[in-house]
Design a protein around this motif. Sequence first.
Motif, mmCIF file in Angstrom:
data_model
loop_
_atom_site.group_PDB
_atom_site.id
_atom_site.type_symbol
_atom_site.label_atom_id
_atom_site.label_comp_id
_atom_site.label_asym_id
_atom_site.label_seq_id
_atom_site.Cartn_x
_atom_site.Cartn_y
_atom_site.Cartn_z
ATOM 1 N N GLY A 179 0.783 -1.234 0.000
ATOM 2 C CA GLY A 179 0.000 0.000 0.000
ATOM 3 C C GLY A 179 0.806 1.271 0.000
ATOM 4 O O GLY A 179 0.238 2.366 0.126
ATOM 5 N N SER A 180 2.133 1.185 -0.189
ATOM 6 C CA SER A 180 2.980 2.376 -0.057
ATOM 7 C C SER A 180 3.378 3.004 -1.388
ATOM 8 O O SER A 180 4.107 4.002 -1.394
ATOM 9 C CB SER A 180 4.254 2.024 0.721
ATOM 10 O OG SER A 180 5.104 1.178 -0.048
ATOM 11 N N VAL A 181 2.915 2.471 -2.507
ATOM 12 C CA VAL A 181 3.390 2.961 -3.803
ATOM 13 C C VAL A 181 2.793 4.338 -4.120
ATOM 14 O O VAL A 181 1.571 4.531 -4.073
ATOM 15 C CB VAL A 181 3.050 1.973 -4.926
ATOM 16 C CG1 VAL A 181 3.510 2.527 -6.280
ATOM 17 C CG2 VAL A 181 3.704 0.621 -4.665
ATOM 18 N N TYR A 182 3.660 5.290 -4.444
ATOM 19 C CA TYR A 182 3.285 6.618 -4.937
ATOM 20 C C TYR A 182 3.941 6.767 -6.296
ATOM 21 O O TYR A 182 5.168 6.649 -6.423
ATOM 22 C CB TYR A 182 3.785 7.690 -3.972
ATOM 23 C CG TYR A 182 3.547 9.130 -4.413
ATOM 24 C CD1 TYR A 182 2.487 9.857 -3.893
ATOM 25 C CD2 TYR A 182 4.397 9.748 -5.331
ATOM 26 C CE1 TYR A 182 2.273 11.182 -4.280
ATOM 27 C CE2 TYR A 182 4.186 11.067 -5.722
ATOM 28 C CZ TYR A 182 3.122 11.778 -5.193
ATOM 29 O OH TYR A 182 2.918 13.085 -5.577
ATOM 30 N N ALA A 183 3.149 7.015 -7.354
ATOM 31 C CA ALA A 183 3.690 7.189 -8.697
ATOM 32 C C ALA A 183 2.819 8.196 -9.441
ATOM 33 O O ALA A 183 1.752 7.849 -9.960
ATOM 34 C CB ALA A 183 3.736 5.857 -9.449
ATOM 35 N N HIS A 184 3.271 9.466 -9.496
ATOM 36 C CA HIS A 184 2.438 10.534 -10.060
ATOM 37 C C HIS A 184 3.309 11.550 -10.792
ATOM 38 O O HIS A 184 4.520 11.643 -10.568
ATOM 39 C CB HIS A 184 1.636 11.224 -8.962
ATOM 40 C CG HIS A 184 0.692 10.311 -8.244
ATOM 41 N ND1 HIS A 184 -0.453 9.827 -8.815
ATOM 42 C CD2 HIS A 184 0.751 9.757 -6.994
ATOM 43 C CE1 HIS A 184 -1.077 9.030 -7.959
ATOM 44 N NE2 HIS A 184 -0.367 8.975 -6.845
ATOM 45 N N ASN A 185 2.655 12.338 -11.644
ATOM 46 C CA ASN A 185 3.299 13.458 -12.318
ATOM 47 C C ASN A 185 2.271 14.569 -12.502
ATOM 48 O O ASN A 185 1.211 14.561 -11.858
ATOM 49 C CB ASN A 185 3.928 13.016 -13.641
ATOM 50 C CG ASN A 185 2.907 12.414 -14.591
ATOM 51 O OD1 ASN A 185 1.700 12.629 -14.469
ATOM 52 N ND2 ASN A 185 3.394 11.634 -15.550
ATOM 53 N N SER A 186 2.565 15.515 -13.393
ATOM 54 C CA SER A 186 1.690 16.677 -13.536
ATOM 55 C C SER A 186 0.332 16.338 -14.133
ATOM 56 O O SER A 186 -0.575 17.169 -14.104
ATOM 57 C CB SER A 186 2.377 17.733 -14.411
ATOM 58 O OG SER A 186 2.698 17.196 -15.680
ATOM 59 N N SER A 187 0.169 15.107 -14.659
ATOM 60 C CA SER A 187 -1.126 14.741 -15.228
ATOM 61 C C SER A 187 -2.184 14.511 -14.156
ATOM 62 O O SER A 187 -3.381 14.654 -14.427
ATOM 63 C CB SER A 187 -0.993 13.483 -16.094
ATOM 64 O OG SER A 187 -0.668 12.359 -15.295
ATOM 65 N N ASP A 188 -1.763 14.139 -12.949
ATOM 66 C CA ASP A 188 -2.756 13.878 -11.900
ATOM 67 C C ASP A 188 -2.403 14.493 -10.550
ATOM 68 O O ASP A 188 -3.111 14.285 -9.574
ATOM 69 C CB ASP A 188 -2.995 12.375 -11.732
ATOM 70 C CG ASP A 188 -1.736 11.611 -11.367
ATOM 71 O OD1 ASP A 188 -0.689 12.245 -11.147
ATOM 72 O OD2 ASP A 188 -1.796 10.371 -11.297
ATOM 73 N N ARG A 189 -1.319 15.227 -10.469
ATOM 74 C CA ARG A 189 -0.960 15.929 -9.241
ATOM 75 C C ARG A 189 -0.421 17.312 -9.602
ATOM 76 O O ARG A 189 0.360 17.457 -10.541
ATOM 77 C CB ARG A 189 0.109 15.174 -8.431
ATOM 78 C CG ARG A 189 -0.355 13.839 -7.854
ATOM 79 C CD ARG A 189 -1.392 14.034 -6.776
ATOM 80 N NE ARG A 189 -1.723 12.777 -6.137
ATOM 81 C CZ ARG A 189 -2.588 11.883 -6.602
ATOM 82 N NH1 ARG A 189 -3.210 12.105 -7.765
ATOM 83 N NH2 ARG A 189 -2.839 10.775 -5.950
ATOM 84 N N SER A 190 -0.820 18.313 -8.843
ATOM 85 C CA SER A 190 -0.284 19.657 -9.018
ATOM 86 C C SER A 190 0.571 20.009 -7.813
ATOM 87 O O SER A 190 0.552 19.309 -6.791
ATOM 88 C CB SER A 190 -1.423 20.670 -9.180
ATOM 89 O OG SER A 190 -2.278 20.650 -8.041
ATOM 90 N N ASN A 191 1.328 21.071 -7.933
ATOM 91 C CA ASN A 191 2.185 21.496 -6.828
ATOM 92 C C ASN A 191 1.361 21.671 -5.550
ATOM 93 O O ASN A 191 0.302 22.298 -5.573
ATOM 94 C CB ASN A 191 2.881 22.810 -7.160
ATOM 95 C CG ASN A 191 3.940 22.629 -8.227
ATOM 96 O OD1 ASN A 191 4.516 21.562 -8.360
ATOM 97 N ND2 ASN A 191 4.189 23.689 -8.985
#
Length: 379
Positions: A179-191
Motif C-alpha cells: 500500500g505504499s506505492v506513490y507514482a504521479h506526475n503533472s497529469s494527476d498531481r499539481s504542486n
Amino acid sequence: MTNPSKYKKPIKINILSGTFDNAKYLFIIALIFIYSTAYTQNNPTATAPPVTENFGTTTFTSLASNFAAWTTNSSPIGSQANAESSTPNGNASITAASTTQTTGGCYGYATSSNGRFYIQTSSNATNGTNQLAAAIDATGLGNIVVAYDVEMISANPRTIGVVLQYRLGTSGSWTTVSGSVYAHNSSDRSNGNIDSYNLTLPALADNNAVVQLRWATWRGSQTGSSSGIAIDNISVTASPYQSNYYFRSKQDGNWNDTNTWQASPDNSTWNNASATPNHKSNTVTIQGGDSVSIAATDTIDQVVVNGILAYEDVSGSTPAIYNGTGVDLTINGKFYDAGPNSIVWFTGATWSIGGSGYLIRNRGTSSNNWRDNYQSGIS
C-alpha cells in the motif's frame, strides 16, 4: 562510479627495518580509512517509537540522528522494481531551499513556516534518485505503524515514484510495505497536492532491535522536466509486543486473524490483540461458545480448548504442538482433527482431555501420535 576493487593492492610496511617514516605511515593509515568509508553510507540511529518528525519550520542542511539521506547504485533509477532492489552506496548532501529546484538531490525545503524533506529527481548519475532513511528500535514492541505525507513539490511530465520499504538490521534485502506505492506526475498531481499514508509493518518487523525504513525513489521515462516530492509529518508508533502474552478468543474466527483474540500481559487486563498467539505465548484459551479454526502451518503450545478448535482440511497446512510449560493441549470442549496431514508433535509434547472433552478425527492421518503423546500415557 570508479571500481574500488582495482585499488585493492597489498601494502607492505617494513616496521623492523630500523627506519620509520611517521608522515608516510600516517598517510597510509589515512588512505586505508578513506578506502573503508568512501563506499558506505551512514546508518541512522535506531530510536524507540513513538517517533515523530515534521522537519521544523525553516530550511535545513542536516537531519536528526535517527534519519539519513542516501545516494544509491545505478542512479538515476528508472523503475519501481529497480528502486526496490537498489543498494545505498553513500550519503547524500542536503541543501537548504525555499523554492522548487531543478537540480537533482536532497533539500531541506521550507516555505510558509513549513519544513519538509524534498527529493528532486534528475538525470544526475549520483543524485538523480536519492532516498530518505530512518531506523527504529522495536525491542519489545509490535504492531508498528508508519504514517507520513508525500507532497508534490515540482509537478512536471516525468513521473516521480516512491515506495516505503523496511529491513531488519543494517544490511540485506528490503521488503516493500503493502500500500505504499506513490507514482504521479503533472497529469494527476499539481504542486502542493498531498497524499497521506498510514501503514502497518508486517509482524516480521516486531520485536527487533533495528528496523530500517527507507523511501526508495525512481523517475519515469516520459519526456520533459523531472518531478520532485517532499516527505513530511512522519510518525512511527508501536504497541507492546504481544506474542508472549496470554490470549483468549473473543469470537469465532481463524487462528491467524487478530480479530479472533484478546491479549493480556497478566491474565487479568484484556485488550484487543495486535498479534496472534504462537508457541512462545503464555496460555491460549478457546473460550466456551467460540469456534477457532487452524488452516495454516502454525506451532501452538499451552492451548486450553473450552469451545471448539478445528484443524481444517486446507492443502499444505500442518500444525505442530510444541513442548513448552505443562500440558501443551488440553481439550475440555471439542478438537476436530480434520486436516490433510498428521499433526506434528515436538519431542515431549503432551495433551490431555477433560470429562466433557471430545477428540474428533475424520481423516486417515496418524492416530499413533495421539496415543503416544497423551499425558501420563494411554493404551
